[in-house]
Structure formats: structure tokens, C-alpha cells
Design an enzyme around this catalytic site. Sequence first.
Site, PDB file in Angstrom:
ATOM      1  CG  HIS A 139      -2.037 -19.246  50.892  1.00  0.00           C
ATOM      2  ND1 HIS A 139      -0.721 -18.813  50.910  1.00  0.00           N
ATOM      3  CD2 HIS A 139      -2.070 -20.441  51.535  1.00  0.00           C
ATOM      4  CE1 HIS A 139       0.012 -19.707  51.553  1.00  0.00           C
ATOM      5  NE2 HIS A 139      -0.778 -20.707  51.949  1.00  0.00           N
TER       6      HIS A 139
ATOM      7  CB  VAL B 228      13.710  -6.478  25.180  1.00  0.00           C
ATOM      8  CG1 VAL B 228      12.607  -7.514  25.294  1.00  0.00           C
ATOM      9  CG2 VAL B 228      13.505  -5.358  26.187  1.00  0.00           C
TER      10      VAL B 228
ATOM     11  CB  ALA C 208       2.730  -6.509  20.085  1.00  0.00           C
TER      12      ALA C 208
ATOM     13  N   GLY D 230       0.852  -1.181   0.000  1.00  0.00           N
ATOM     14  CA  GLY D 230       0.000   0.000   0.000  1.00  0.00           C
ATOM     15  C   GLY D 230       0.890   1.232   0.000  1.00  0.00           C
TER      16      GLY D 230
HETATM   17  C1  LIG Z   1      12.278 -11.062  18.099  1.00  0.00           C
HETATM   18  C2  LIG Z   1      11.218 -10.083  18.548  1.00  0.00           C
HETATM   19  C3  LIG Z   1      10.479 -10.348  19.680  1.00  0.00           C
HETATM   20  C4  LIG Z   1       9.496  -9.453  20.091  1.00  0.00           C
HETATM   21  N1  LIG Z   1       8.787  -9.755  21.212  1.00  0.00           N
HETATM   22  C5  LIG Z   1       7.819  -8.915  21.629  1.00  0.00           C
HETATM   23  C6  LIG Z   1       7.024  -9.226  22.756  1.00  0.00           C
HETATM   24  O1  LIG Z   1       7.188 -10.276  23.395  1.00  0.00           O
HETATM   25  N2  LIG Z   1       6.060  -8.361  23.121  1.00  0.00           N
HETATM   26  C7  LIG Z   1       5.842  -7.191  22.452  1.00  0.00           C
HETATM   27  O2  LIG Z   1       4.952  -6.424  22.836  1.00  0.00           O
HETATM   28  N3  LIG Z   1       6.582  -6.869  21.372  1.00  0.00           N
HETATM   29  C8  LIG Z   1       7.553  -7.703  20.945  1.00  0.00           C
HETATM   30  N4  LIG Z   1       8.275  -7.393  19.829  1.00  0.00           N
HETATM   31  C9  LIG Z   1       7.982  -6.126  19.135  1.00  0.00           C
HETATM   32  C10 LIG Z   1       6.726  -6.279  18.256  1.00  0.00           C
HETATM   33  O3  LIG Z   1       6.950  -7.300  17.320  1.00  0.00           O
HETATM   34  C11 LIG Z   1       6.421  -4.972  17.572  1.00  0.00           C
HETATM   35  O4  LIG Z   1       6.303  -3.941  18.549  1.00  0.00           O
HETATM   36  C12 LIG Z   1       5.109  -5.074  16.816  1.00  0.00           C
HETATM   37  O5  LIG Z   1       5.180  -6.083  15.838  1.00  0.00           O
HETATM   38  C13 LIG Z   1       4.771  -3.738  16.141  1.00  0.00           C
HETATM   39  O6  LIG Z   1       3.546  -3.849  15.517  1.00  0.00           O
HETATM   40  P1  LIG Z   1       3.188  -2.976  14.227  1.00  0.00           P
HETATM   41  O7  LIG Z   1       1.834  -3.419  13.826  1.00  0.00           O
HETATM   42  O8  LIG Z   1       3.445  -1.565  14.503  1.00  0.00           O
HETATM   43  O9  LIG Z   1       4.263  -3.400  13.123  1.00  0.00           O
HETATM   44  P2  LIG Z   1       4.637  -4.808  12.474  1.00  0.00           P
HETATM   45  O10 LIG Z   1       4.283  -5.944  13.348  1.00  0.00           O
HETATM   46  O11 LIG Z   1       6.065  -4.673  12.070  1.00  0.00           O
HETATM   47  O12 LIG Z   1       3.712  -4.906  11.198  1.00  0.00           O
HETATM   48  C14 LIG Z   1       3.837  -4.012  10.137  1.00  0.00           C
HETATM   49  C15 LIG Z   1       3.310  -4.696   8.901  1.00  0.00           C
HETATM   50  O13 LIG Z   1       3.215  -3.732   7.862  1.00  0.00           O
HETATM   51  C16 LIG Z   1       3.655  -4.310   6.667  1.00  0.00           C
HETATM   52  N5  LIG Z   1       4.039  -3.230   5.748  1.00  0.00           N
HETATM   53  C17 LIG Z   1       5.107  -2.400   5.821  1.00  0.00           C
HETATM   54  N6  LIG Z   1       5.081  -1.534   4.784  1.00  0.00           N
HETATM   55  C18 LIG Z   1       3.984  -1.832   4.057  1.00  0.00           C
HETATM   56  C19 LIG Z   1       3.401  -1.304   2.880  1.00  0.00           C
HETATM   57  N7  LIG Z   1       3.936  -0.250   2.248  1.00  0.00           N
HETATM   58  N8  LIG Z   1       2.278  -1.879   2.407  1.00  0.00           N
HETATM   59  C20 LIG Z   1       1.694  -2.912   3.035  1.00  0.00           C
HETATM   60  N9  LIG Z   1       2.201  -3.452   4.162  1.00  0.00           N
HETATM   61  C21 LIG Z   1       3.311  -2.912   4.660  1.00  0.00           C
HETATM   62  C22 LIG Z   1       4.806  -5.204   7.102  1.00  0.00           C
HETATM   63  O14 LIG Z   1       5.081  -6.201   6.145  1.00  0.00           O
HETATM   64  C23 LIG Z   1       4.236  -5.787   8.385  1.00  0.00           C
HETATM   65  O15 LIG Z   1       3.491  -6.946   8.117  1.00  0.00           O
HETATM   66  C24 LIG Z   1       9.264  -8.271  19.366  1.00  0.00           C
HETATM   67  C25 LIG Z   1       9.982  -8.002  18.206  1.00  0.00           C
HETATM   68  C26 LIG Z   1      10.950  -8.897  17.799  1.00  0.00           C
HETATM   69  C27 LIG Z   1      11.713  -8.594  16.539  1.00  0.00           C
END
Ligand SMILES: Cc1cc2nc3c(=O)[nH]c(=O)nc-3n(C[C@H](O)[C@H](O)[C@H](O)COP(=O)(O)OP(=O)(O)OC[C@H]3O[C@@H](n4cnc5c(N)ncnc54)[C@H](O)[C@@H]3O)c2cc1C
Length: 475
Positions: free
Chosen positions: A451, A191, A327, A122
Amino acid sequence: MSRKFDVIVIGAGPAGYVAAIRATQHGLETACIDSWKNLDGSTAFGGTCLNAGCIPSKALLESSELYHRAAIEFSNHGIGVGELSLDLHQMQLRKAKIVGQLSSGIEALFQANKVTGLFGRGRLLPDNKVEYTPHEGEPELMEAGHVILATGSVPVELSAAPFDGEHIVDSWGALEFDAVPKRLGVIGGGVIGLELGSVWRRLGAEVTILEAMDRFLSVADAQIAKEAQRQFKKQGLDIRLGAMVREAEYSDAGVILKYDDEQGGHEVTVDRVVVAVGRRPQTDNCMDPLAGVDIDERGFIRVDDECRTTASNVWAVGDVVRGPMLAHKGSEEGLMVADLIAGEVAEVNYPVIPCVIYTAPEIAWVGRNEEELKAAGVNYKVGTFNFAASGRAKAMDQDAGMVKFLADKDTDRILGVHIVGPLAGELIGEAVLAMEFQASTEDFQRTIHGHPTLTEAVHEAALSVDRRAIHAINR
Ligand SMILES: Cc1cc2nc3c(=O)[nH]c(=O)nc-3n(C[C@H](O)[C@H](O)[C@H](O)COP(=O)(O)OP(=O)(O)OC[C@H]3O[C@@H](n4cnc5c(N)ncnc54)[C@H](O)[C@@H]3O)c2cc1C
């Protein structure tokens, strides 16, 4: 004629897909576009969190923890397991199955809620138009009343140790190893570095973590971080602080990581390296510069407290905007924005976002830590309670760690709760709720806890704030 929606969400991670579902719950016609591709080329909703972050890492943390407990702790319980074996292939299959189930669960939720889920890219154009380019096919122009940008984040690459996908990998690569590395180097002791380091340590790797900061886990309360560091050291994690990686050199013996600390230059040779030095917002190629969306100096989409961007009716949520890259923070922003678009009153309570690190023991906190309160000149009081005095923790054979309560000395209001110990990530939920309701320590003290449960340790820490703990000596 171009397709028209009330809302188009770009990105279906936990920020975007949650926003899309909530928007349709309000009766808004909504599309959610996502470009994610798995390593095998398949498409999936759920973003980083579901496909390469939160969920696969927790699946492996759980498996590796069970393996470790079977190897080290079962004998304490009088349980013999004979010769322990590790089938990493099966462990990875289990992880992949969980990820697949949850990702197809989002597709099912989209269908049930009538979200139009679209795979492909997008791109925001001026005047609330969106160009949608399917993975295979021609671009299509769409229009929306509101656009929500939820494009997430990507790992930061280190010029001193660039990814090669084989020996030097990012966090996703480290979740896909098909063999336990004998020696694993982790650059970054935050983390993600700690969680991934723990997985492979428990499965038998010698793990060296190189962290540039002098203080271990500087985001956490210092007392909690110190206790966690002690536990990790006992588990054999070699954590080197103040270590700035200068170069990664390939040799027959492995990858030589050269780093400097205050004593001078050092090196450590490892078989594989995980670079976990942070993530940066993903804004490449997702909007036309003329769309009017400002980016701040750190690369995040600039938003106000309600996640409005500088372009009219364009919102941004999740990792792509300021605030902790978590997340649940992104999901809450997604809910808020969908509610605001529908004309409801909504907000995110940013000071009360829980943080959890899924190591063993887990680390979790909400609110401010002691260092922050000191720096802000707040008149506070502290209570602590060690899991060593918890009957349930003893029964679980997991009695390392503590709970720490911080409250305002004048008003008694809870300011922060910090836990290192068993199931800290679950225990913190009660503290989050208490803080959301602006509870006092006395409210917590007068709340009955079952408890024997681990929650009693949180209760006792609250009591200890006023030197009223029962199962500890109040000093
Ligand atoms: C190894 C690891 C472990 C983690 N563990 C935790 C945890 O335990 N708890 C926690 O809260 N957080 C954790 N996180 C962080 C968490 O994954 C992120 O904070 C979260 O995924 C962010 O959500 P988001 O929806 O903003 O982005 P994302 O999950 O990154 O999703 C963004 C989406 O947008 C899509 N996208 C990008 N550009 C475009 C475009 N132009 N058109 C269409 N689609 C597009 C991408 O492909 C992706 O699917 C972890 C991260 C990692 C790497």
C-alpha cells in the site's frame, strides 16, 4: 563439404533468436539465419518486434505520452513548463537508439552463447538441409539435425488502399513519420491501429480510425472495451465502427477515404493513412515445396501443440503458426521447441497468454472474458474495482479504468482477469502467475498487496468477486 549444425533456426525475431539461445544453452550447436534489412539497408537481428514493432512503437508511445502529459496534466500537479515544444526528429533519434542498442544486444547474446548468427536468407530443403544465401555472396548448403522455422509475419495490404510508402503506409511506415500529420486516417481499430493512432493523436494529429467490425475491440472483454472506448473518445480519437473502406482516392486536399457503414456511403479526407488490418504469416520463399511442410488454409505453417510441422525434425514457432501474433507467445514456443529437441519435457500453456495494448490507459487481459464464459455456459462470478478508488492511481492522476475478475462459481478458480487502466500491462503479470499456478480467487484475496500500489486495485477486484471489497460498495 557442407556445414553441419544440431539446430538451424530460420528467422531471428523473438521466436527464433530465443530458440537459438536456448538450444545452445543445451549444448546444441546452433545457427540462426535472418534476412531482416532496415530502411537504410543495414542488417539487424530481432525481427519485426525489435526493429519495426513492439519496441519502436513503445518508445514512441512513451515519448508521446510524456508530451501529452506535459501539455495537459502537468498543470494539475502545479508544474508549469512554459511554452511546450516538440522535436520529432529527436524523438525519432531516441527511438532508433533504443532499437539499435537492443538489436546489437542480440548479437552480443549470440556471441556469448556461441550461436552462429548469419545475415541472409534461409530456405528449407528436403531432408533437413538448408540453403543459406548471404545478402552478398553465393548460396551455401547446410545440414541440421533439426530446423526451426521462425519467419514471422508481414502486414496485410488492402486492395482498396494499397501501400504507396508515402501517403498510405503500413505500421512500420507509421513509426517513421518525420512530421506530425495534420489529419491521420487509420484503417483498422485493432491493437496496432489503436497504438499508432494514440501516438499521433497525442502529438497533435486529428485521428480518424475506421474499423469494419460493429463492436469496438471485439477481442477484449466487452465491459473493458466499452470503458476504453469512452476514454479514447475523451482523448479525441474519432473511432468509426462498422466502417468498411471501399476506396482511397488521391486529391489536392489529401487522401479521400471512401467507406460504407449501415447508414450508407461516407468519406473522410486525411493527409496520411496507416493501414493496420492485420498481419499474415510469412512463408514466401522460405521452403522448398518438397520439404514436406504443410501450410493450412489461412497460410500458417501447420503444427501440433508442440510446434512440430508435418516434416520430420522440422519445427515452426511464432507468428508463422496459429495462435495470437504476440512476441512473448513466439518466445515461449521457441523455448519449448529447443527444450523438446534437447529431450526435456516442455509445453506452452496457451490459455494463459497475456495480451497488452499500450494505449493510455493501457488495456491488458489474461484468460477468458465474460462473453466467452457465457457462450461456453460456464457458471462464473464477477468482481470489479475502479481505479477511481485507488489512492495510488489518484496520486498518479491516472484514475480512469477498472479491473475485472472472473472466477468459476463452483470451484472459485480464476478464469480471467481484465484491466483497463494505468500500467495494466505490468499489473496483469500477477494475474498470469496466479492463473499459471491455478490459483483460486481466495488465494488472491489472501495475498498481501503493498500500500499504496496499483496492485491493490487488482486485489480489491478479487475481493469484490465475493462481495468483500473494502474500498468499494459491494452490490
Ligand atoms: C507495430 C507493431 C507493434 C507490435 N507490438 C507488440 C507488442 O507490444 N507486444 C507483442 O507481444 N507483440 C507486438 N507486435 C507483434 C510482434 O512484433 C510479433 O508477434 C513478433 O515479432 C513475432 O515474432 P516472430 O519471431 O515470430 O517473427 P518476426 O519478429 O516477424 O521475425 C521473423 C524474422 O524472420 C526473418 N525471415 C523471414 N523469412 C526469412 C528467411 N527465409 N530467411 C531468413 N530470415 C527470414 C524476418 O526478416 C524477421 O527478421 C507488434 C507488431 C507490430 C507490427
